[in-house]
Structure formats: structure tokens, C-alpha cells
Design an enzyme around this catalytic site. Structure first.
Site, PDB file in Angstrom:
ATOM      1  N   HIS A 156      -7.959   1.166   1.751  1.00 19.95           N
ATOM      2  CA  HIS A 156      -7.758   1.154   3.089  1.00 19.95           C
ATOM      3  C   HIS A 156      -9.059   2.297   3.712  1.00 19.95           C
ATOM      4  CE1 HIS A 156      -5.162  -0.854   6.022  1.00 19.95           C
ATOM      5  NE2 HIS A 156      -6.418  -0.118   6.777  1.00 19.95           N
TER       6      HIS A 156
ATOM      7  N   GLU B 156       0.876  -0.856  -0.308  1.00 20.88           N
ATOM      8  CA  GLU B 156       0.168  -0.093   0.177  1.00 20.88           C
ATOM      9  C   GLU B 156       0.630   1.243  -0.284  1.00 20.88           C
ATOM     10  OE1 GLU B 156      -3.943  -1.801   2.685  1.00 20.88           O
ATOM     11  OE2 GLU B 156      -2.246  -0.545   3.913  1.00 20.88           O
TER      12      GLU B 156
END
Length: 327
Positions: A284, A265
């Protein structure tokens, strides 16, 4: 002059949370930009720092903890603490605390949203309709009513998911870390992971990332899922073998997947999982509602205030209760 110094690994904190910390005489130090262990260590070396309030997932390593003799508490602005060396904190008698139930309703809502979006093909139907297709005569969606939802992990978020799923007419099965801890009013306890995967139409991940759970959804586990099942992950990306998931989506063994978190990420644009069909990916953000951000900040600030002022500590929020035991 401030009595305490609280380091926030982010560029902002809810005003209500700042007020709680200032009321105990704390200086709140924000850290905009990229957060590294070296930068955290340097910030704490610059002045005595009694607390770290973790926004995001900065690495709080054993070296960072050992290098700050003034540190008394690490408080997460949320729930996941896989980036903290909890054993090192416990050795130093530093409690590591999470923000209780603060983000659970928001993450649970996002989980249900992914389930519904995949079941009714919301994203792909939107794209095809905008492109000129009109599939009303032939399209058949899938209702969630009557389907079985399997929850891997049964903490605060999973319990919120279970309540909502039950209200939608789903049957809920769950597997927690310890046997006999599933509330029968919310879910039926699975005998083991094999049973949960075999009977669930939808599998949703709510487990913390540990060495035991890393890659728990691998090729073998995915093959054990029902043909046409859906996988949801709003927990931690590394729980899932992304190559195996992509293969299952491409073969049609899984009907879809909804991911709010990835192993990397932010992901590279050419990350293979992003090319998988019938996949919804969000960045997220399941806990990122305005109300939840305020609740998380306030709860984290209260946790810090309780430790620094020797007040009443909510032990349910303490990940390493041994840190609170007398020497």
C-alpha cells in the site's frame, strides 16, 4: 498561545505542511504509534481540537465526531475516506476533505509500473535468472501497445493513468459513478461493467470503497474477464474477493494480478492470496513518494487552514459539500 489545535494521526508531517498550520496559529499534535478510535477520542477530550489531519486510515467514527464539539474539519492526507463516518460528520456540519490531486501522479505511476511488470514478467524473470535460468531463446513477453485498459472509476488517479496508457499506445475504456462524465479525450465510456470486463485486457480499479463497491470484483466478475487478462488494484483491498482472485490465478484464467492493497493490512504471513502465482504485491505504498507525501501534507494543511480561517475552501476537495451549506 495557539488559536487552533490540529491532531495528526501519524508521527510526522511534511515541514511545509506544518508551516502552513503554524502560520494560522495552530498547534500541531502528532500521534506516533497505534491509532485507535478510543485514542483519538481521548486526545480530543484532552484539549479543544478544531481539526483532524488523517494520515493512514484511522477510524473516525460517529462517536469520535460526536464527542468533540470543537471539531470543524477532517482532512485526509490523501484520497480514501472509507474509514470516516461521513454522514455523522455532515450532521455535525464538519466538512470531510481530501488532498485533491496531490497523490494522483504517484499512484498512477505505480499502476502503470504494475501493468508493465506483469506484462513483461519482470519479477519472475528476475528470480529465475538469479536462480540460473537463461530464457532468452524461448521467452515471449506481452507488449501493452494495442491492448485495452479498462478503468473502474474515473477520478483524478484514473485520469492520470488514462493519459499515460494512451501515450503507451493503449486503448482506454472507463466506467465512472455517473454516466456521461467520462472525458472522451481520455477514454471511451463503457456501457456498463459487463462490457468493460468483456473487452479489457487489463482491468484497473480506481473506485472508492463503499457498500456498493465492496467485493465488486468477485468470482462472477472475474469469470467475465477475458482469459489471460490482468487485474490491477491500487485503490482499496476490499474491492476484490481475494479467494476468487487466487482461484483465477491458479487456474490460469487470469494471467496475473498486481495489488498495492489488500483486504487485511498488513496481511498475515499465511494469508492465502499471497500464495497465488503470477501475483505482485506491494505494501500500500503507491502514493508514498517523497514528492507526493509533501504535496498531500501541504494540500491537507491548506484545506484545514481554509476552514479554520474562513478562507476560500476548494469545494472540489470536499466529500460532503452539504456540510458547508447554511443551516
Amino acid at each position: 498561545m495557539s488559536v487552533f489545535r490540529v491532531l495528526v494521526t501519524g508521527d510526522n508531517l511534511a515541514p511545509a505542511a506544518v508551516s502552513i498550520l503554524k502560520d494560522i496559529g495552530a498547534e500541531v499534535v502528532l500521534m506516533p504509534g497505534t491509532i485507535t478510535p478510543e485514542r483519538i477520542a481521548a486526545e480530543m477530550a484532552g484539549a479543544p481540537t478544531q481539526a483532524v489531519l488523517m494520515r493512514g486510515n484511522p477510524v473516525i467514527s460517529a462517536d469520535v465526531i460526536a464527542g468533540n464539539p470543537h471539531l470543524r474539519v477532517i482532512a485526509k492526507h490523501g484520497a480514501g475516506i472509507d474509514s470516516v463516518d461521513v454522514e455523522a460528520a455532515t450532521r455535525r456540519r464538519v466538512p470531510v476533505m481530501v488532498a485533491g490531486d496531490a497523490n494522483a501522479p504517484a499512484v498512477a505511476e505505480h499502476t502503470i509500473a504494475l501493468i508493465l511488470a506483469l506484462g513483461r514478467d519482470i519479477v519472475s524473470l528476475d528470480a529465475r535468472t538469479r536462480a540460473g535460468a537463461w530464457e532468452r531463446p524461448t521467452y515471449r513477453g506481452r507488449e501493452v501497445r494495442g491492448r485495452t485498459l479498462g478503468l473502474i472509476g474515473f477520478g483524478r488517479i484514473a485520469r492520470h493513468v488514462a493519459r499515460t496508457a494512451t501515450a503507451l499506445g493503449m486503448t482506454v475504456m472507463a466506467l465512472g459513478r455517473d454516466k456521461g462524465r467520462i472525458d472522451p479525450a481520455l477514454a471511451r465510456e463503457a456501457k456498463d461493467l459487463d462490457e468493460l470486463l468483456a473487452v479489457s485486457d487489463i482491468v484497473s480499479l480506481h473506485a472508492p470503497l463503499t457498500e456498493a463497491t465492496r467485493g465488486i470484483i468477485n468470482a462472477e466478475r472475474i469469470a467475465a474477464m477475458k482469459p489471460g487478462a490482468i487485474l490491477i488494484n491500487t485503490a482499496r483491498g476490499a474491492l476484490v474477493d481475494e479467494d476468487a482472485l487466487r482461484a483465477a490465478l491458479e487456474s490460469g484464467h487470469l494471467a496475473g494480478a498486481g495489488l498495492d492493497t489488500l483486504a487485511e493490512e498488513p496481511p498475515a504471513k499465511d494469508r492465502p492470496i499471497l500464495q497465488a502465482p503470477n501475483l505482485i504485491v506491494t505494501p500500500h505504498i503507491s502514493a508514498q513518494t517523497g514528492a507526493a507525501i509533501t504535496r498531500m501534507g501541504v494540500e491537507a494543511a491548506r484545506n484545514i487552514a481554509a476552514v479554520l480561517t474562513q478562507g476560500d475552501i476548494d469545494r472540489a476537495n470536499v466529500v460532503n459539500p452539504a456540510a458547508l451549506d447554511p443551516p
